[in-house]
Design a protein around this motif. Structure first.
Motif, short mmCIF file in Angstrom:
data_model
loop_
_atom_site.label_atom_id
_atom_site.label_comp_id
_atom_site.label_asym_id
_atom_site.label_seq_id
_atom_site.Cartn_x
_atom_site.Cartn_y
_atom_site.Cartn_z
N ASP A 20 10.69 9.18 -4.82
CA ASP A 20 9.60 9.66 -3.98
C ASP A 20 8.37 8.77 -4.09
OD1 ASP A 20 11.02 11.83 -2.93
OD2 ASP A 20 10.54 13.08 -4.67
N ILE A 21 8.19 8.13 -5.23
CA ILE A 21 7.05 7.21 -5.39
C ILE A 21 7.17 6.06 -4.40
CG2 ILE A 21 6.09 5.47 -6.96
CD1 ILE A 21 6.30 7.54 -9.18
N VAL A 22 8.38 5.59 -4.17
CA VAL A 22 8.58 4.51 -3.18
C VAL A 22 8.08 4.96 -1.82
CG1 VAL A 22 10.30 3.12 -1.96
CG2 VAL A 22 10.50 3.48 -4.44
N HIS A 23 8.47 6.16 -1.39
CA HIS A 23 8.06 6.66 -0.08
C HIS A 23 6.55 6.90 -0.03
CE1 HIS A 23 12.24 6.89 0.84
NE2 HIS A 23 12.48 7.82 -0.07
N ALA A 24 6.01 7.45 -1.11
CA ALA A 24 4.57 7.72 -1.16
C ALA A 24 3.77 6.41 -1.15
CB ALA A 24 4.24 8.54 -2.41
N ALA A 25 4.27 5.39 -1.85
CA ALA A 25 3.59 4.10 -1.86
C ALA A 25 3.58 3.48 -0.46
CB ALA A 25 4.27 3.16 -2.85
N ARG A 26 4.70 3.61 0.24
CA ARG A 26 4.74 3.10 1.61
C ARG A 26 3.75 3.84 2.51
NH1 ARG A 26 11.35 2.87 1.87
NH2 ARG A 26 11.59 0.83 0.85
N MET A 27 3.67 5.16 2.34
CA MET A 27 2.75 5.95 3.14
C MET A 27 1.30 5.57 2.84
SD MET A 27 2.20 10.08 3.23
CE MET A 27 3.69 10.41 4.15
N SER A 28 0.98 5.45 1.57
CA SER A 28 -0.36 5.07 1.17
C SER A 28 -0.71 3.68 1.69
CB SER A 28 -0.47 5.10 -0.36
OG SER A 28 -1.72 4.64 -0.78
N GLY A 29 0.20 2.74 1.51
CA GLY A 29 -0.04 1.37 1.98
C GLY A 29 -0.22 1.29 3.49
N ALA A 30 0.61 2.05 4.22
CA ALA A 30 0.50 2.05 5.68
C ALA A 30 -0.82 2.66 6.13
CB ALA A 30 1.68 2.80 6.27
N THR A 31 -1.26 3.71 5.45
CA THR A 31 -2.52 4.34 5.81
C THR A 31 -3.68 3.37 5.61
OG1 THR A 31 -1.67 6.53 5.24
CG2 THR A 31 -4.06 6.28 5.29
N VAL A 32 -3.73 2.73 4.45
CA VAL A 32 -4.82 1.79 4.16
C VAL A 32 -4.76 0.61 5.11
CG1 VAL A 32 -5.78 0.20 2.45
CG2 VAL A 32 -5.04 2.49 1.75
N ALA A 33 -3.59 -0.01 5.26
CA ALA A 33 -3.47 -1.20 6.11
C ALA A 33 -3.79 -0.87 7.57
CB ALA A 33 -2.08 -1.80 6.00
N GLY A 34 -3.31 0.27 8.04
CA GLY A 34 -3.58 0.65 9.43
C GLY A 34 -5.05 0.93 9.66
N PHE A 35 -5.68 1.65 8.76
CA PHE A 35 -7.10 1.97 8.89
C PHE A 35 -7.92 0.68 8.89
CE2 PHE A 35 -11.30 3.40 8.04
CZ PHE A 35 -11.37 4.71 8.51
N VAL A 36 -7.64 -0.18 7.91
CA VAL A 36 -8.38 -1.44 7.79
C VAL A 36 -8.20 -2.30 9.05
CG1 VAL A 36 -8.40 -3.65 6.55
CG2 VAL A 36 -8.47 -1.50 5.28
N ALA A 37 -6.98 -2.36 9.57
CA ALA A 37 -6.72 -3.18 10.76
C ALA A 37 -7.49 -2.64 11.96
CB ALA A 37 -5.22 -3.21 11.06
N LEU A 38 -7.48 -1.33 12.16
CA LEU A 38 -8.20 -0.74 13.28
C LEU A 38 -9.71 -0.89 13.11
CD1 LEU A 38 -6.05 2.47 13.81
CD2 LEU A 38 -6.22 0.50 15.36
N GLU A 39 -10.19 -0.72 11.90
CA GLU A 39 -11.61 -0.89 11.63
C GLU A 39 -12.04 -2.32 11.91
OE1 GLU A 39 -14.73 0.42 8.16
OE2 GLU A 39 -12.75 -0.26 7.51
N ARG A 40 -11.21 -3.26 11.49
CA ARG A 40 -11.53 -4.68 11.66
C ARG A 40 -11.60 -5.10 13.12
NH1 ARG A 40 -8.22 -9.59 8.78
NH2 ARG A 40 -9.51 -11.25 9.56
N THR A 41 -10.77 -4.50 13.96
CA THR A 41 -10.78 -4.86 15.39
C THR A 41 -11.85 -4.13 16.18
OG1 THR A 41 -9.15 -3.17 15.99
CG2 THR A 41 -8.30 -5.36 15.38
N GLY A 42 -12.58 -3.22 15.52
CA GLY A 42 -13.63 -2.48 16.21
C GLY A 42 -13.12 -1.27 16.96
N ALA A 43 -11.90 -0.84 16.66
CA ALA A 43 -11.30 0.28 17.39
C ALA A 43 -12.04 1.59 17.15
CB ALA A 43 -9.83 0.44 16.99
N PHE A 44 -12.82 1.68 16.09
CA PHE A 44 -13.53 2.92 15.78
C PHE A 44 -14.98 2.89 16.25
CE2 PHE A 44 -10.64 2.97 11.79
CZ PHE A 44 -9.62 3.57 12.49
#
Length: 195
Positions: free
Chosen positions: A137-161
């Protein structure tokens, strides 16, 4: 002023600085040589090719991220550690956009097996172990956490927010809080074939 001696480390550091300034795709051997004030051919005595430089930047970024995350999560657990890890990752992405971008690309086997990658992975596992998750489950949770951070950062960086009045920092905090809720209430995976 004397020039810094050429070594694999100084070449990778110059490439990482170039990436932070101009983007990860700007890392080409000739541009790194210009950054260092040397002829392009001079680099080949120290690095194999562009791919070696790109891998070096990824490993450097992992090591620097591990330093930042390690300092942030020290002495913290569960939600406090999750917030600290996420904030350290977001701050690293903001302060080192080219280095962060390097971490959003597929790494070669050498980088994946590096000590720096092991440190980042170990830190993530340590934070998630605080939620008493099983190893799978740690593998799945790590993927979820990583995707959340990477997605948020990517959207923030492009000015989507930028088109709403609500605070981006509040959205960030709520995203991390949502991860905390998910990890706190995580249902353990069922072994395949179990009845």
């Amino acid at each position: 002023m004397p020039r810094t001696p050429l070594t694999p480390q100084t070449i990778v550091a110059a490439a990482a600085d170039l990436a932070d300034r101009d983007g990860f795709d700007a890392i080409v051997v000739s541009a790194v040589a210009r950054q260092l004030g040397v002829q392009t051919a001079s680099l080949y005595g120290h690095v194999r090719d562009r791919e070696a430089i790109l891998s070096g930047v990824q490993e450097l970024a992992l090591a620097e991220l591990a330093d930042a995350v390690g300092a942030a999560i020290a002495g913290r657990s569960r939600r406090d550690a999750l917030v600290a890890m996420g904030d350290a990752q977001r701050d690293f992405a903001r302060g080192h956009p080219g280095r962060w971008e390097s971490l959003q690309r597929r790494a070669d086997t050498g980088v994946v097996r590096s000590e720096a990658a092991a440190r980042v992975s170990g830190q993530t596992v340590a934070v998630l172990r605080g939620y008493r998750l099983a190893d799978d489950d740690i593998v799945h949770a790590a993927r979820m956490s990583g995707a959340t951070v990477a997605g948020f950062v990517a959207l923030e960086r492009t000015g989507a927010f930028d088109h709403r009045d609500q605070s981006v920092d509040e959205s960030w905090r709520r995203s991390i809080d949502a991860l905390d809720v998910v990890f706190t209430s995580w249902t353990p995976s069922v072994e395949e074939g179990a009845s």
